[in-house]
Design a protein around this motif. Structure first.
Motif, mmCIF file in Angstrom:
data_model
loop_
_atom_site.group_PDB
_atom_site.id
_atom_site.type_symbol
_atom_site.label_atom_id
_atom_site.label_comp_id
_atom_site.label_asym_id
_atom_site.label_seq_id
_atom_site.Cartn_x
_atom_site.Cartn_y
_atom_site.Cartn_z
ATOM 1 N N TYR A 21 0.818 -1.212 0.000
ATOM 2 C CA TYR A 21 0.000 0.000 0.000
ATOM 3 C C TYR A 21 0.855 1.266 0.000
ATOM 4 O O TYR A 21 0.460 2.283 -0.590
ATOM 5 C CB TYR A 21 -0.981 -0.019 1.179
ATOM 6 C CG TYR A 21 -2.167 -0.912 0.898
ATOM 7 C CD1 TYR A 21 -3.285 -0.437 0.233
ATOM 8 C CD2 TYR A 21 -2.154 -2.255 1.259
ATOM 9 C CE1 TYR A 21 -4.367 -1.255 -0.049
ATOM 10 C CE2 TYR A 21 -3.223 -3.089 0.980
ATOM 11 C CZ TYR A 21 -4.328 -2.590 0.327
ATOM 12 O OH TYR A 21 -5.390 -3.415 0.031
ATOM 13 N N ARG A 22 2.012 1.228 0.619
ATOM 14 C CA ARG A 22 2.915 2.384 0.535
ATOM 15 C C ARG A 22 3.342 2.610 -0.911
ATOM 16 O O ARG A 22 3.358 3.749 -1.403
ATOM 17 C CB ARG A 22 4.147 2.173 1.424
ATOM 18 C CG ARG A 22 3.858 2.183 2.919
ATOM 19 C CD ARG A 22 5.131 2.450 3.723
ATOM 20 N NE ARG A 22 6.235 1.575 3.349
ATOM 21 C CZ ARG A 22 6.492 0.401 3.911
ATOM 22 N NH1 ARG A 22 5.689 -0.058 4.871
ATOM 23 N NH2 ARG A 22 7.531 -0.328 3.526
ATOM 24 N N GLU A 23 3.675 1.525 -1.608
ATOM 25 C CA GLU A 23 4.113 1.651 -3.000
ATOM 26 C C GLU A 23 2.956 2.060 -3.913
ATOM 27 O O GLU A 23 3.137 2.852 -4.842
ATOM 28 C CB GLU A 23 4.727 0.332 -3.479
ATOM 29 C CG GLU A 23 5.402 0.449 -4.846
ATOM 30 C CD GLU A 23 6.172 -0.795 -5.228
ATOM 31 O OE1 GLU A 23 6.507 -0.931 -6.431
ATOM 32 O OE2 GLU A 23 6.437 -1.645 -4.343
ATOM 33 N N ILE A 24 1.769 1.526 -3.658
ATOM 34 C CA ILE A 24 0.592 1.894 -4.448
ATOM 35 C C ILE A 24 0.329 3.394 -4.335
ATOM 36 O O ILE A 24 0.078 4.073 -5.337
ATOM 37 C CB ILE A 24 -0.637 1.089 -3.996
ATOM 38 C CG1 ILE A 24 -0.532 -0.359 -4.486
ATOM 39 C CG2 ILE A 24 -1.934 1.722 -4.504
ATOM 40 C CD1 ILE A 24 -1.584 -1.285 -3.914
ATOM 41 N N ARG A 25 0.371 3.912 -3.112
ATOM 42 C CA ARG A 25 0.116 5.345 -2.927
ATOM 43 C C ARG A 25 1.136 6.184 -3.682
ATOM 44 O O ARG A 25 0.786 7.194 -4.308
ATOM 45 C CB ARG A 25 0.101 5.685 -1.433
ATOM 46 C CG ARG A 25 -1.094 5.086 -0.687
ATOM 47 C CD ARG A 25 -1.246 5.683 0.701
ATOM 48 N NE ARG A 25 -0.171 5.322 1.618
ATOM 49 C CZ ARG A 25 -0.195 4.305 2.482
ATOM 50 N NH1 ARG A 25 -1.262 3.506 2.531
ATOM 51 N NH2 ARG A 25 0.818 4.077 3.289
ATOM 52 N N GLN A 26 2.401 5.764 -3.658
ATOM 53 C CA GLN A 26 3.425 6.526 -4.380
ATOM 54 C C GLN A 26 3.220 6.450 -5.886
ATOM 55 O O GLN A 26 3.396 7.443 -6.608
ATOM 56 C CB GLN A 26 4.823 6.023 -4.013
ATOM 57 C CG GLN A 26 5.947 6.849 -4.633
ATOM 58 C CD GLN A 26 5.869 8.313 -4.272
ATOM 59 O OE1 GLN A 26 5.844 8.668 -3.085
ATOM 60 N NE2 GLN A 26 5.816 9.190 -5.270
#
Length: 441
Positions: free
Chosen positions: A96-101
């Motif tokens: 989810y951190r990577e998705i948001r970025q």
């Protein structure tokens, strides 16, 4: 160097957006809006309670990239809207951190809109008005933190959202566009809300499905439909008669239910209702679709649909949900719209090949007339007046937020039985004639 490139992309996107918005007009154009939802759980009914399945395994950076590439391949230059649920905005796992970025990068690269979806749909079915307002405020604040540069979305994605919450959005959050109405939905998913018009309108403070009747009851928030429906299929409730009443451009009810070829055929049929005949009747046209990221449906179907749209209607504008809503708001200062829609069935699913339907929608009422092509008979299947007092349910008390009229297309009450046009009462005829005397020719 990486950040310099992103900064240049952001500046170029801003320049393109500014030029586009300054010259684009509502009238004379066809518009397409595409939304996607990123969640952790299927229905996040509150911040710490969920209904349905855990969707973590379907929300991966790879699927985000695949989805966005499918859009760009089918419609180069398209701008779309990404809506994050409360948990998806706050989840600390690597995916989810990577998705948001990734989505922030797409905002800078393409001009995509990033926003919040309260409750991951259906917030008012489970939460108080005050809690939804808190979720909206803090969810929007979190979006700003993630994107940076004091970013604020132009719209909210909500599924259904009460008039009171839309009023809060406009007056306290300065957001004037909300996807707050899933047109015709009844007996599917976790909330019902039939009774509205299917194109943009300002809701009344009395009920989100009711167009405001004047300045005193007008909420300054453009209420948008969730995805474009096949009108003939949509007159049913749930899965009545063995067909899906939600069929239209949505991938679940078309590509997944009928296969790639027939599914695309139905998606194009529904699109053409608006981009062909509807464009001529209304002087602008709008089709909207929500493709949830968790769907296990080949995104090639999305690319094929977008490619077909561009080939058949090469001047279509694919803008964000917020941009389209604000363009309508710039054009209409009040509910003086008068929408007309006509469809002859495709023969797929609930789109009956032997039926025609005509919808009339204005701020005073909506009217649907169904014609049987075998007998030639015409029946009124919906007559919903908006110039009468209505009231929303208490938020959190029920799933059924339908605004019932004198005759409702879903036929859930005895009084909803279709009637021949000439069997309408004198009062009903008088109201209809004030707008559409041709109905009785």
């Amino acid at each position: 160097m990486k950040y310099w490139k992103i900064g240049c992309s952001w500046l170029l996107g801003l320049m393109i957006t500014s030029c586009t918005n300054s010259t684009l007009e509502l009238q004379g154009n066809r518009f397409l809006t595409i939304n996607t939802v990123i969640r952790v759980n299927q229905i996040e009914v509150t911040r710490d309670k969920n209904v349905g399945v855990d969707e973590r395994e379907w929300h991966t950076p790879e699927r985000v990239v695949q989805f966005r590439n499918a859009v760009e391949k089918g419609f180069p230059g398209a701008k779309i809207t990404w809506a994050f649920s409360w948990l998806a905005l706050h989840d600390t796992t690597a995916n989810y951190r990577e998705i948001r970025q990734l989505v922030v990068d797409y905002h800078h690269k393409y001009g995509d809109e990033i926003t919040f979806i309260p409750g991951a749909y259906f917030a008012n079915a489970y939460n108080s008005t005050e809690q939804v307002n808190r979720d909206l405020h803090e969810g929007l604040k979190r979006v700003t933190e993630i994107v940076g540069d004091s970013y604020r979305p132009k719209s909210i994605l909500a599924g259904f959202l009460s008039a009171k919450n839309q009023q809060y959005l406009a007056e306290k959050e300065n957001i004037h566009v909300c996807q707050g109405n899933i047109w015709s939905q009844y007996a599917i998913d976790n909330q019902d809300g039939d009774g509205a018009v299917s194109y943009p309108y300002y809701p009344s403070i009395e009920h989100f499905c009711k167009p405001a009747q004047g300045e005193k009851d007008q909420v300054d928030c453009v209420n948008l439909d969730g995805w474009t429906m096949d009108f003939l299929a949509a007159r049913r409730q749930g899965f009545a008669e063995g067909v899906n009443s939600r069929m239209g451009v949505g991938p679940i009810e078309t590509l997944d239910a009928h296969g790639a070829d027939m599914g695309l055929q139905e998606m194009m049929h529904t699109t053409a209702i608006h981009f062909d005949d509807g464009f001529q009747r209304n002087d602008f046209a709008w089709v909207t679709n929500c493709w949830e990221l968790c769907l296990d449906i080949d995104t090639q179907g999305l690319t094929d649909w977008l490619t077909s749209i561009r080939q058949r209607w090469p001047k279509v504008k694919c803008v964000t949900q917020g941009e389209f809503g604000l363009l309508w708001r710039d054009t209409y200062k009040k509910n003086d719209f008068n929408y007309r829609f006509f469809e002859r069935g495709s023969g797929i699913g609930g789109s009956d090949a032997d039926k025609e339907i005509m919808w009339y929608m204005n701020k005073r009422f909506r009217l649907a007339i169904l014609k049987d092509l075998n007998s030639g008979k015409k029946f009124v299947i919906d007559f919903t007046r908006y110039d009468v007092k209505v009231e929303e349910p208490v938020s959190g008390s029920t799933r059924n937020w339908t605004l019932y009229g004198e005759i409702n297309q879903k036929r859930t009450r005895q009084q909803d039985e279709p009637v021949c046009v000439d069997q309408l009462t004198d009062i009903q005829k008088e109201v209809i004639c004030s707008y559409y005397p041709e109905v009785f020719d």
